[in-house]
Design an enzyme around this catalytic site. Structure first.
Site, PDB file in Angstrom:
ATOM      1  N   ASP A  69       1.033  -1.065   0.178  1.00 39.80           N
ATOM      2  CA  ASP A  69       0.022   0.048  -0.014  1.00 39.80           C
ATOM      3  C   ASP A  69       0.761   1.349   0.118  1.00 39.80           C
ATOM      4  OD1 ASP A  69      -1.786  -1.636   0.318  1.00 39.80           O
ATOM      5  OD2 ASP A  69      -2.626  -1.165   2.179  1.00 39.80           O
ATOM      6  N   GLU A  77       3.877   1.766  -1.136  1.00 37.35           N
ATOM      7  CA  GLU A  77       4.173   2.106  -2.661  1.00 37.35           C
ATOM      8  C   GLU A  77       3.079   2.604  -3.453  1.00 37.35           C
ATOM      9  OE1 GLU A  77       6.897  -0.362  -5.715  1.00 37.35           O
ATOM     10  OE2 GLU A  77       7.145  -0.886  -3.590  1.00 37.35           O
ATOM     11  N   GLU A  89     -11.899   8.147  14.068  1.00 37.83           N
ATOM     12  CA  GLU A  89     -12.249   6.778  14.335  1.00 37.83           C
ATOM     13  C   GLU A  89     -11.077   5.950  13.805  1.00 37.83           C
ATOM     14  OE1 GLU A  89     -15.377   6.457  11.429  1.00 37.83           O
ATOM     15  OE2 GLU A  89     -16.416   7.984  12.291  1.00 37.83           O
ATOM     16  N   LYS A 125      -9.053   3.678  11.369  1.00 36.34           N
ATOM     17  CA  LYS A 125      -9.218   3.375   9.909  1.00 36.34           C
ATOM     18  C   LYS A 125      -9.099   1.874   9.602  1.00 36.34           C
ATOM     19  CE  LYS A 125      -8.249   4.781   5.096  1.00 36.34           C
ATOM     20  NZ  LYS A 125      -8.030   3.548   4.638  1.00 36.34           N
ATOM     21  N   GLU A 174     -16.786  -1.528   7.272  1.00 39.02           N
ATOM     22  CA  GLU A 174     -15.774  -2.049   6.888  1.00 39.02           C
ATOM     23  C   GLU A 174     -16.072  -3.628   7.156  1.00 39.02           C
ATOM     24  OE1 GLU A 174     -13.606  -0.363   5.119  1.00 39.02           O
ATOM     25  OE2 GLU A 174     -11.903  -1.091   5.082  1.00 39.02           O
ATOM     26  N   LYS A 233      -2.724   8.454   7.990  1.00 41.64           N
ATOM     27  CA  LYS A 233      -1.807   7.347   7.837  1.00 41.64           C
ATOM     28  C   LYS A 233      -1.076   6.974   8.978  1.00 41.64           C
ATOM     29  CE  LYS A 233      -4.019   5.463   4.163  1.00 41.64           C
ATOM     30  NZ  LYS A 233      -3.207   4.701   3.171  1.00 41.64           N
TER      31      LYS A 233
HETATM   32  S1  IVH Z   1     -15.298   6.765   5.959  1.00 40.69           S
HETATM   33  C1  IVH Z   1     -16.834   9.405   2.523  1.00 40.69           C
HETATM   34  N1  IVH Z   1     -14.462   5.804   7.702  1.00 40.69           N
HETATM   35  O1  IVH Z   1     -11.121   3.670   3.964  1.00 40.69           O
HETATM   36  C2  IVH Z   1     -16.109   8.771   3.608  1.00 40.69           C
HETATM   37  N2  IVH Z   1     -13.788   4.837   5.820  1.00 40.69           N
HETATM   38  O2  IVH Z   1      -9.733   5.470   1.897  1.00 40.69           O
HETATM   39  C3  IVH Z   1     -16.003   7.438   2.997  1.00 40.69           C
HETATM   40  N3  IVH Z   1     -12.345   3.012   5.907  1.00 40.69           N
HETATM   41  O3  IVH Z   1     -13.367   3.242   1.398  1.00 40.69           O
HETATM   42  C4  IVH Z   1     -15.077   6.348   4.098  1.00 40.69           C
HETATM   43  N4  IVH Z   1     -12.344   2.793   8.277  1.00 40.69           N
HETATM   44  O4  IVH Z   1     -12.782   1.284   3.235  1.00 40.69           O
HETATM   45  C5  IVH Z   1     -14.354   5.504   6.441  1.00 40.69           C
HETATM   46  N5  IVH Z   1     -13.539   4.895   9.987  1.00 40.69           N
HETATM   47  C6  IVH Z   1     -13.697   4.715   8.458  1.00 40.69           C
HETATM   48  C7  IVH Z   1     -13.116   3.718   7.752  1.00 40.69           C
HETATM   49  C8  IVH Z   1     -12.928   3.969   6.434  1.00 40.69           C
HETATM   50  C9  IVH Z   1     -11.990   2.012   6.884  1.00 40.69           C
HETATM   51  C10 IVH Z   1     -11.867   2.539   4.608  1.00 40.69           C
HETATM   52  C11 IVH Z   1     -13.045   2.629   3.550  1.00 40.69           C
HETATM   53  C12 IVH Z   1     -12.851   3.564   2.586  1.00 40.69           C
HETATM   54  C13 IVH Z   1     -11.418   3.932   2.562  1.00 40.69           C
HETATM   55  C14 IVH Z   1     -11.113   5.260   2.180  1.00 40.69           C
END
Ligand code: IVH
EC number: 6.5.1.2
Length: 783
Positions: A34, A36, A114, A116, A174, A315
Site C-alpha cells: 500500500d 508504494e 475513528e 481506519k 468495513e 495514515k
Molecule cells: S469513511 C466519505 N471511515 O477507508 C467517507 N472509511 O480510503 C468514506 N475505511 O473506502 C469512508 N475505516 O474502506 C471511513 N472509519 C472509517 C474507515 C474507512 C476504514 C476505509 C473504507 C474507505 C477507505 C477510504
C-alpha cells in the site's frame, strides 16, 4: 530508471496505478505494498497539479478503485461510495483543519475520530428494518452484489433492533478479518499445505468475493459500521457521532475507539493514542479517520472528485515495504526445527529497521516461490516477527533459482529430515547439535521457566561455545572462577579491554550476580521445572496442568504415555511427546543431574483426588489407541478380564468369547503380538494400579477459593508486583486469569497507564479494581 519527461511519467504512473487497482480490487491479490501505491498516487497527483494540461477525468487520480470484475451482479450506488484523502504528516492534518475553519468561519470545529480499519468497504441496504442487499464499493458508482456472502457474517444484523430507523437505510462500513483469526486460519492452511492469505485485508476481500457463500461462512469475518448512504422515509441525527450512536442502537457494531475531539490538537492527540494502542488491537488498522461532526458543516464543505472535503485519513507508517532478499539462511530451534530466515537489504517498516524476516517453512517458500535476489514484500504487524508476505515477480532478476532446503544442518552437519506429513524439517542432531543445546539452555533459563536473571543470549553463546555449559545441568556446576575465566577468554578473543583492568570490582560483580541468580533458580515449582525441560508440545499451560494433576516429578517422569491423556486437554500427540521425552535415558540423566545440582521443587503434592474419576482400566484401553478397540470394546474387555495383565496373556479366541467381534479381537491380538506394545500395556496397567493406590480417598472436588468461578483481567502496570505475580496470587485464590475483557469478566485490575482493556471494561460495565483494592484483598485472604 524513472522518466523525467512529465508526459511520459504521468502515462507510466497511470498504467502502474491502474494495474495495481485491478490486482487489489478485482483479483484481491495486490503485488505492491500500500505504501508504494500511495507514493505512486501522490507523485501522479503532484505532476497533474503542476501540469494542469495533463490532467484528465479518466486518470486513476480522480477515480475510486476499479470497476467490478463481473463475477457478481452489479449494484449501482445511488449515493456514490467515496474514497478519502490521505494525510501522512501533522502539517497535512493542520492544513485539513485550516481549510475547514476558513470555509466555515469557525474555530476548533468538532470532529469524529475513528480507527481506519484495513478491510473492505461495503454497503448494506435495509428496507423496513430487514437486510435486503449488500454490495462492495467497486469503482464507487457501481459495486458487486455480495448479499449471500454478507448474510454469513455474524456481526451484520439481518434485522434492525430498537426503533426509529428510516424505511430505507443504507449502512456503510468495513468488513475485516480479526488478526488472531487470520493467524489461526493461516496456521491451519499452512499445516494442510494450502494457500495462505497474504494479510487480513486480502483475507477479508477474498472471502467476500467467493462464489460459494459456504466458503465465506468458514472465514472469520467481522464488521464495523462507520457511515450511511441512502436514507428514505425517515431522518438521521444531525451529527456524525449522533448517527453512529443510532447505528449502535439499531444493532450495528461501531468501534468503541471512536471519539469526538476538538480542533487539530484533539486530532493529533487521538492519532497518538490510537498509534500506541495499535499493536494491541484485535484487528489491523492503517490509520485513523477524521470526520467533521456536524452534518450541516459537511454539506457546506462538499466534495472534490473522489473524496469528501470534510473528512481525511491520517495514515500510520506502513506495515509493508519492498526490499531485496539477499539470502535465505537456516535457523535451528530448540526442538531442531529448521526455520528458513530471510536476510534482507535493510528497510524501514512501521518505524523499525528490518534486516531479517521469517519465511515460516520450506512449504511457504515453495508456495510464494521466493528466490534469492527477489524483490519481496516485508510485513510487520504489531509485535509479530516480520515476515516475507510476497514476491514482486515483475522484478525478478534473470537467473534466480528456486530455493531448496539444505540436506545438512548448517550448525552440526547432521542430516535435516522431515517427518511424514509434517511441514517442519528438523536437524536430526538433537542435543549433539550446538544450536539445539544453546536453545535448550536459553529456554531453560528464560523468565517463565527457571528464571535465571542476567543469563542473556550472549553469555549462553559464550558459555556454550567455550565448553562450560553443554547441558542445562552444567549451569548448576558453574563456579565464580569459571565465569571469570570465561570472561578473560572472551575479552582476549574479542580484543576488548578486560574490565578487570578498568575496574577489578565490575568484573567480579556480574559473575557474583549470575552465580546468585543461578542459585536462586534452584528453588522452583513443578510447573516451571516441567516447562523448563523444553519437552515438545509442552507449553506453560500443559506444564501447569501436569503439575496440578500428578503433583510429583517422581511420578511424572516414569509415567507411561497413555496415562498423560487423563489430564484434561492433553491428547495423544502431547502424551506421546511426554512419553518419548521421559523414555530417553539422556533426559532421565539430565533430570538426575539437575536434582544433584541442587534444584528443589517446593510445591510437590500427592496426585489430585479428581484423578480417581478419570482412571479406570477401560479408559486406559481406549487411551492406548489400539486399532478397533473402541469405548464399547474396552468396557467389555475390562469387565471380562479385570486387569491389563490378564488381557496381555489372552489369545484371540478368548477375546471373542468375551463378546468382541472377530475383527476387534483379531486387531487386539495382532497388536499384542508386538512386544513393545504388550510391554506398554503391562507397564500402563501397573502404573494405573499404583496411582489408584496412592490417591487420597473422599471429596474429589478441589478446595474452592474465594475467587472460584471468577474471571479476572489484569491491565496496566502495577507498582508492588508484576502482572504475572498478581495473576499467580489471584489464581491461588481460585480465579481464572484471562487476557481479554468480555461481559463474562468478573472484574478488571487496572494499574497505571491502563488502556483499551480498561476502556472496554468501563464500556461493558465490568467492575474495575485499583491496585490498592487488589492488595487489600490479597492480604485479607492470605494469598
Ligand atoms: S469513511 C466519505 N471511515 O477507508 C467517507 N472509511 O480510503 C468514506 N475505511 O473506502 C469512508 N475505516 O474502506 C471511513 N472509519 C472509517 C474507515 C474507512 C476504514 C476505509 C473504507 C474507505 C477507505 C477510504
Amino acid at each position: 530508471m524513472t522518466d523525467t519527461d512529465p508526459t511520459r511519467r504521468v502515462a507510466e504512473l497511470r498504467a502502474q496505478i491502474e494495474r495495481a487497482n485491478v490486482q487489489y480490487h478485482q483479483l484481491d491479490a495486490p503485488e505492491i505494498p500500500d505504501a508504494e501505491y500511495d507514493a505512486l498516487m501522490r507523485e501522479l497527483q503532484a505532476l497533474e497539479a503542476e501540469h494542469p494540461e495533463l490532467a484528465s477525468e479518466s486518470s486513476p487520480s480522480s477515480q475510486v478503485g476499479a470497476a467490478p470484475a463481473g463475477k457478481f451482479a452489479p449494484v449501482r450506488h445511488a449515493v456514490p461510495m467515496l474514497s478519502l484523502g490521505n494525510a501522512f504528516s501533522e502539517e497535512e492534518v493542520a492544513d485539513f483543519v485550516r481549510r475547514i475553519t476558513e470555509k466555515l468561519g469557525r474555530q476548533d470545529p468538532t470532529f469524529s475520530a475513528e480507527p481506519k480499519l484495513d478491510g473492505l468497504a461495503i454497503s448494506l441496504r435495509y428496507e423496513d428494518g430487514r437486510f435486503v442487499r449488500g454490495a462492495t464499493r467497486g469503482d464507487g458508482a457501481t459495486g458487486e452484489d455480495v448479499t449471500a456472502n454478507l448474510r454469513t457474517v455474524k456481526a451484520i444484523p439481518q434485522t434492525l433492533q430498537g426503533r426509529g430507523w428510516p424505511k430505507v437505510l443504507e449502512v456503510r462500513g468495513e468488513v475485516y478479518m480479526p488478526r488472531a483469526e487470520f493467524e489461526a486460519y493461516n496456521a491451519r492452511v499452512r499445516e494442510q499445505g494450502g494457500k495462505v492469505l497474504a494479510n487480513p485485508r486480502n483475507g477479508a476481500a477474498g472471502s467476500l468475493r467467493q462464489l460459494d457463500p459456504a466458503i465465506t461462512a468458514q472465514r472469520p469475518l467481522s464488521f464495523f459500521a462507520y457511515g450511511t448512504g441512502v436514507v428514505e422515509g425517515g431522518t438521521l441525527a444531525d451529527s456524525h457521532s449522533g448517527v453512529l450512536a443510532q447505528l449502535r442502537d439499531w444493532g450495528f457494531p461501531v468501534s468503541d475507539l471512536t471519539r469526538t475531539v476538538q480542533g487539530s490538537d484533539g486530532l493529533l492527540e487521538y492519532y497518538r493514542s490510537i498509534g500506541q494502542a495499535r499493536d494491541g488491537l484485535a484487528f489491523d488498522i492503517d490509520g485513523v479517520v477524521y470526520k467533521l461532526d456536524d452534518a450541516a458543516g459537511q454539506r457546506e464543505m462538499g466534495f472534490v472528485s473522489r473524496a469528501p472535503r470534510w473528512a481525511i485519513a491520517h495514515k500510520f507508517p506502513a506495515q509493508e515495504q519492498t526490499t531485496t532478499l539477499e539470502a535465505i539462511e537456516i535457523q535451528i530451534g530448540r526442538t531442531g526445527a529448521a526455520t528458513p530466515v530471510a536476510r534482507l537489504a535493510p528497510v524501514q517498516v512501521a518505524g523499525v529497521i528490518v534486516t531479517n524476516a521469517t519465511l515460516h517453512n520450506a512449504d511457504q517458500i515453495a508456495r510464494l516461490d521466493v528466490r534469492v535476489g527477489d524483490a519481496v514484500i516485508v510485513r510487520r504487524a504489531g509485535d509479530v516477527i516480520p515476515e516475507v508476505a510476497g514476491v514482486i515477480l515483475d522484478r525478478r532478476p534473470p537467473g534466480a533459482q528456486p530455493w531448496q532446503m539444505p540436506t545438512q544442518c548448517p550448525v552440526c552437519g547432521a542430516e535435516i529430515v522431515r517427518e511424514e506429513g509434517q511441514a517442519v524439517w528438523r536437524c536430526s542432531g538433537e542435543l549433539s547439535c550446538p544450536a539445539q543445546r544453546k536453545e535448550a539452555v536459553r529456554h531453560f533459563a528464560s523468565r517463565r521457566a527457571m528464571d535465571i536473571e542476567g543469563l542473556g543470549d550472549r553469555y549462553i553463546e559464550d558459555l556454550s561455545d567455550l565448553g562450560y555449559v553443554q547441558s542445562v545441568a552444567d549451569l548448576y556446576r558453574l563456579t565464580l572462577e569459571d565465569l571469570l575465566e570465561m570472561k578473560r577468554r572472551t575479552d582476549a578473543r574479542d580484543g576488548t579491554t578486560p574490565e578487570t583492568v578498568k575496574s577489578g570490582k565490575v568484573a567480579t560483580k556480574w559473575a557474583e550476580n549470575l552465580i546468585q541468580a543461578i542459585d536462586r533458580s534452584r528453588q522452583t515449582t513443578l510447573e516451571r521445572f516441567l516447562f523448563a525441560l523444553g519437552i515438545q508440545h509442552v507449553g506453560e499451560s500443559t506444564a501447569k496442568a501436569l503439575a496440578q494433576w500428578f503433583g510429583e516429578l517422581a511420578l511424572i517422569r516414569h509415567l507411561p504415555w497413555p496415562l498423560f491423556k487423563r489430564v484434561p486437554d492433553i491428547g495423544g500427540e502431547v502424551a506421546r511427546a511426554l512419553g518419548h521425552f521421559f523414555e530417553q535415558p539422556g533426559n532421565q540423566q539430565a533430570i538426575d543431574a539437575l536434582l544433584e545440582g541442587g534444584v528443589r521443587i517446593g510445591d510437590a503434592h500427592p496426585p489430585a483426588a479428581a484423578l480417581r474419576q478419570a482412571l479406570d482400566l477401560a479408559t486406559l484401553l481406549v487411551d492406548l489407541e489400539i486399532p478397533k478397540v473402541t469405548r464399547i470394546r474396552a468396557d467389555q474387555l475390562a469387565s471380562a478380564f479385570g486387569s491389563a495383565k490378564a488381557i496381555a496373556k489372552e489369545a484371540q479366541h478368548n477375546f471373542v468369547t468375551a463378546g468382541l467381534p472377530a475383527d476387534s479381537a483379531r486387531a487386539l491380538a495382532g497388536w499384542l503380538e508386538e512386544p513393545a506394545q504388550r510391554a506398554l500395556l503391562l507397564r500402563s496397567g501397573e502404573a494405573l494400579e499404583a496411582l489408584m493406590a496412592q490417591l487420597p480417598e473422599g471429596d474429589a472436588a478441589p478446595a474452592a477459593g474465594p475467587l472460584q468461578d471468577k474471571t479476572v483481567v489484569l491491565t496496566g502496570s502495577l507498582e508492588a508486583m508484576t502482572r504475572d505475580q498478581a495473576g499467580e496470587r489471584l489464581e491461588a485464590l481460585g480465579a481464572k486469569v484471562s487476557g481479554s475483557v468480555s461481559k463474562k469478566t468478573s472484574f478488571v485490575v487496572a494499574g497505571a497507564e491502563a488502556g483499551s482493556k480498561l476502556a472496554k471494561a468501563q464500556q461493558l460495565g465490568v467492575e474495575v479494581w485499583d491496585e490498592a483494592r487488589l492488595l487489600a484483598f490479597l492480604e485479607q485472604h492470605g494469598a
